[in-house]
Design a protein around this motif. Structure first.
Motif, PDB file in Angstrom:
ATOM      1  N   GLY A  33       0.757  -1.327  -0.078  1.00 17.70           N
ATOM      2  CA  GLY A  33       0.043  -0.014   0.140  1.00 17.70           C
ATOM      3  C   GLY A  33       0.799   1.202   0.047  1.00 17.70           C
ATOM      4  O   GLY A  33       0.408   2.331  -0.488  1.00 17.70           O
ATOM      5  N   TYR A  36       1.814   2.577  -3.333  1.00 19.04           N
ATOM      6  CA  TYR A  36       0.779   3.143  -4.315  1.00 19.04           C
ATOM      7  C   TYR A  36       1.224   4.559  -5.184  1.00 19.04           C
ATOM      8  O   TYR A  36       0.829   4.477  -6.513  1.00 19.04           O
ATOM      9  CB  TYR A  36      -0.763   3.404  -3.656  1.00 19.04           C
ATOM     10  CG  TYR A  36      -1.707   2.248  -4.117  1.00 19.04           C
ATOM     11  CD1 TYR A  36      -1.435   1.087  -4.162  1.00 19.04           C
ATOM     12  CD2 TYR A  36      -2.963   2.852  -4.235  1.00 19.04           C
ATOM     13  CE1 TYR A  36      -2.416   0.090  -4.635  1.00 19.04           C
ATOM     14  CE2 TYR A  36      -3.751   1.812  -4.677  1.00 19.04           C
ATOM     15  CZ  TYR A  36      -3.473   0.439  -4.917  1.00 19.04           C
ATOM     16  OH  TYR A  36      -4.532  -0.235  -5.178  1.00 19.04           O
ATOM     17  N   ARG A  45      -1.923  -0.290 -10.073  1.00 16.25           N
ATOM     18  CA  ARG A  45      -2.581  -0.098  -8.699  1.00 16.25           C
ATOM     19  C   ARG A  45      -3.472  -1.170  -8.501  1.00 16.25           C
ATOM     20  O   ARG A  45      -3.563  -1.562  -7.348  1.00 16.25           O
ATOM     21  CB  ARG A  45      -3.391   1.280  -8.739  1.00 16.25           C
ATOM     22  CG  ARG A  45      -2.094   2.323  -8.752  1.00 16.25           C
ATOM     23  CD  ARG A  45      -2.827   3.716  -8.064  1.00 16.25           C
ATOM     24  NE  ARG A  45      -1.908   4.786  -8.360  1.00 16.25           N
ATOM     25  CZ  ARG A  45      -1.878   5.393  -9.414  1.00 16.25           C
ATOM     26  NH1 ARG A  45      -2.862   5.515 -10.431  1.00 16.25           N
ATOM     27  NH2 ARG A  45      -1.079   6.530  -9.634  1.00 16.25           N
ATOM     28  N   MET A  49      -3.023  -4.235  -5.396  1.00 18.24           N
ATOM     29  CA  MET A  49      -3.910  -4.445  -4.366  1.00 18.24           C
ATOM     30  C   MET A  49      -4.465  -5.861  -4.636  1.00 18.24           C
ATOM     31  O   MET A  49      -4.743  -6.484  -3.482  1.00 18.24           O
ATOM     32  CB  MET A  49      -5.144  -3.797  -4.689  1.00 18.24           C
ATOM     33  CG  MET A  49      -6.207  -3.813  -3.559  1.00 18.24           C
ATOM     34  SD  MET A  49      -7.478  -2.641  -3.570  1.00 18.24           S
ATOM     35  CE  MET A  49      -6.654  -1.254  -2.593  1.00 18.24           C
ATOM     36  N   ASN A 118      -7.639   5.097  -3.426  1.00 20.13           N
ATOM     37  CA  ASN A 118      -6.083   5.007  -3.490  1.00 20.13           C
ATOM     38  C   ASN A 118      -5.449   5.684  -2.593  1.00 20.13           C
ATOM     39  O   ASN A 118      -4.419   5.258  -1.752  1.00 20.13           O
ATOM     40  CB  ASN A 118      -5.837   5.516  -4.875  1.00 20.13           C
ATOM     41  CG  ASN A 118      -6.155   4.720  -6.292  1.00 20.13           C
ATOM     42  OD1 ASN A 118      -6.624   3.539  -5.900  1.00 20.13           O
ATOM     43  ND2 ASN A 118      -6.332   5.373  -7.191  1.00 20.13           N
ATOM     44  N   PHE A 122      -3.073   4.216   0.656  1.00 12.42           N
ATOM     45  CA  PHE A 122      -1.419   4.634   0.802  1.00 12.42           C
ATOM     46  C   PHE A 122      -1.668   5.272   2.429  1.00 12.42           C
ATOM     47  O   PHE A 122      -0.564   4.808   2.887  1.00 12.42           O
ATOM     48  CB  PHE A 122      -1.376   5.687   0.011  1.00 12.42           C
ATOM     49  CG  PHE A 122      -0.239   6.404  -0.158  1.00 12.42           C
ATOM     50  CD1 PHE A 122       1.109   5.547   0.249  1.00 12.42           C
ATOM     51  CD2 PHE A 122      -0.123   7.703   0.343  1.00 12.42           C
ATOM     52  CE1 PHE A 122       2.264   6.163   0.351  1.00 12.42           C
ATOM     53  CE2 PHE A 122       1.130   8.409   0.730  1.00 12.42           C
ATOM     54  CZ  PHE A 122       2.240   7.824   0.887  1.00 12.42           C
TER      55      PHE A 122
END
Length: 355
Positions: A33, A36, A45, A49, A118, A122
């Motif tokens: 994470g 990202y 991305r 994940m 996102n 992060f």
């Protein structure tokens, strides 16, 4: 039946094992994470994940094991130490919550709104690692304890119930110091290293090449920070560490550090070599083991450095023996299940796989 001290040692080993497994497993999925912002496309991305999608929630089982075991087996340490760490622990839990919901909402969010999750993913990953490092740093630097009867809010006429009837001295921000900030940053960087080497194992092509370049820089940053923390710790506790009964700890530090230098060189070489896939992650795990050896050598036989031993802080024999039966039954089950999940999802991650 085991003797009391043997049971304390066994439970100390179980808790340390649980914490070590948590650092390895949840460490790399926190680390992915943190990477990202360093990839440029939504496809990359999504791949990042998806690389931890099947396993991330199960990894946190070991954090629950550690916390619950500490509460049941070492209640004095749980109550006294955690009373001085309420703020970082609450912030840690908030970070975990936001990180968890980002897994669920990112896949279902509209493309125009996906950037929100996102960033949540992060920031949740970064602050979870940072506050875990803060807590570890606070444990290493030690605590200012005072007898409960001397606390400012103690009832009039209260008499301490024993040598370990203690409360945290100082104020609610005593955990925050330059040392704990550095340990927070260091653990965050280490998780990023775990995450980057995990992605080298799980991805391929252009994304893997990009992650390799990032991993080299992260590895150098971590080794510098780890060296700084080791020297700082020795200076901070020099009186205790250079005492005759504790000098063996310095030999363990030296051995682990020399081995870590060698492993770090091999790690850098394996990251640079484009044909490696699982090797960088395994070398990073080896660094984890060496770091754990150094931390355990520093702490034991204390649960609070040079103040409270595991034998002083342990619960009653009946509580430990009852919980031990459950641990012997259920921990192997969780280990087998965890191993099976990783076996099933052992291959390279694909974009179309959503968990």
């Amino acid at each position: 039946m085991m003797e009391y001290n043997t049971l304390v040692i066994a439970w100390t080993g179980i808790i340390l094992l649980g914490v070590a497994i948590y650092v390895i497993l949840d460490g790399f999925d926190l680390g992915v994470g943190m990477l990202y912002p360093f990839v440029s496309t939504e496809r990359d991305r999504t791949l990042i994940m998806n690389s931890v999608g099947p396993v991330w929630d199960g990894n946190e089982t070991w954090l629950i094991l550690g916390g619950a075991s500490l509460f049941a087996i070492f209640p004095i340490a749980y109550s006294v130490v955690l009373s001085g760490l309420y703020i970082p622990i609450v912030l840690l839990l908030i970070s975990l919550i936001f990180r968890g919901i980002s897994f669920e909402f990112r896949h279902s969010a509209e493309a125009s709104k996906r950037y929100i999750w996102n960033r949540t993913f992060f920031l949740g990953s970064v602050f979870t690692g940072f506050f875990q490092g803060i807590i570890v740093g606070a444990l290493i630097q030690g605590f200012d304890f005072i007898p409960a009867a001397e606390a400012v809010n103690a009832p009039v006429g209260y008499v301490s119930k024993g040598a370990l009837d203690l409360v945290m001295g100082g104020n609610s921000m005593s955990w925050l110091s330059p040392f704990t900030i550095v340990t927070g940053i260091s653990l965050t960087i280490f998780y990023a290293l775990l995450g980057s080497t995990w992605l080298i194992k799980k991805t391929e092509g252009q994304l893997q090449s990009q992650i390799r370049q990032i991993a080299k820089k992260i590895a150098i940053m971590f080794f510098v920070l780890a060296t700084m923390i080791l020297i700082w710790t020795i200076i901070m506790w020099r009186t205790e560490l250079f005492a005759a009964e504790n000098v063996w700890k310095l030999y363990i530090f030296a051995m682990a550090y020399i081995l870590a230098i060698g492993v770090s060189f091999i790690l850098m070489k394996s990251i640079h070599k484009g044909s490696t896939h699982w090797q960088p992650f395994m070398y990073t795990l080896l660094l984890t083991v060496l770091g754990a050896i150094g931390l355990i050598a520093f702490l034991l036989p204390y649960i609070v450095p040079f103040q409270v031993t595991v034998f002083q802080a342990a619960s009653a024999y009946s509580a430990m023996s009852f919980a031990f039966i459950g641990a012997v039954i259920f921990i192997p089950v969780v280990l087998v299940y965890t191993g099976y999940i990783y076996y099933v999802f052992r291959g390279k991650v694909q974009e179309e796989e959503i968990y």
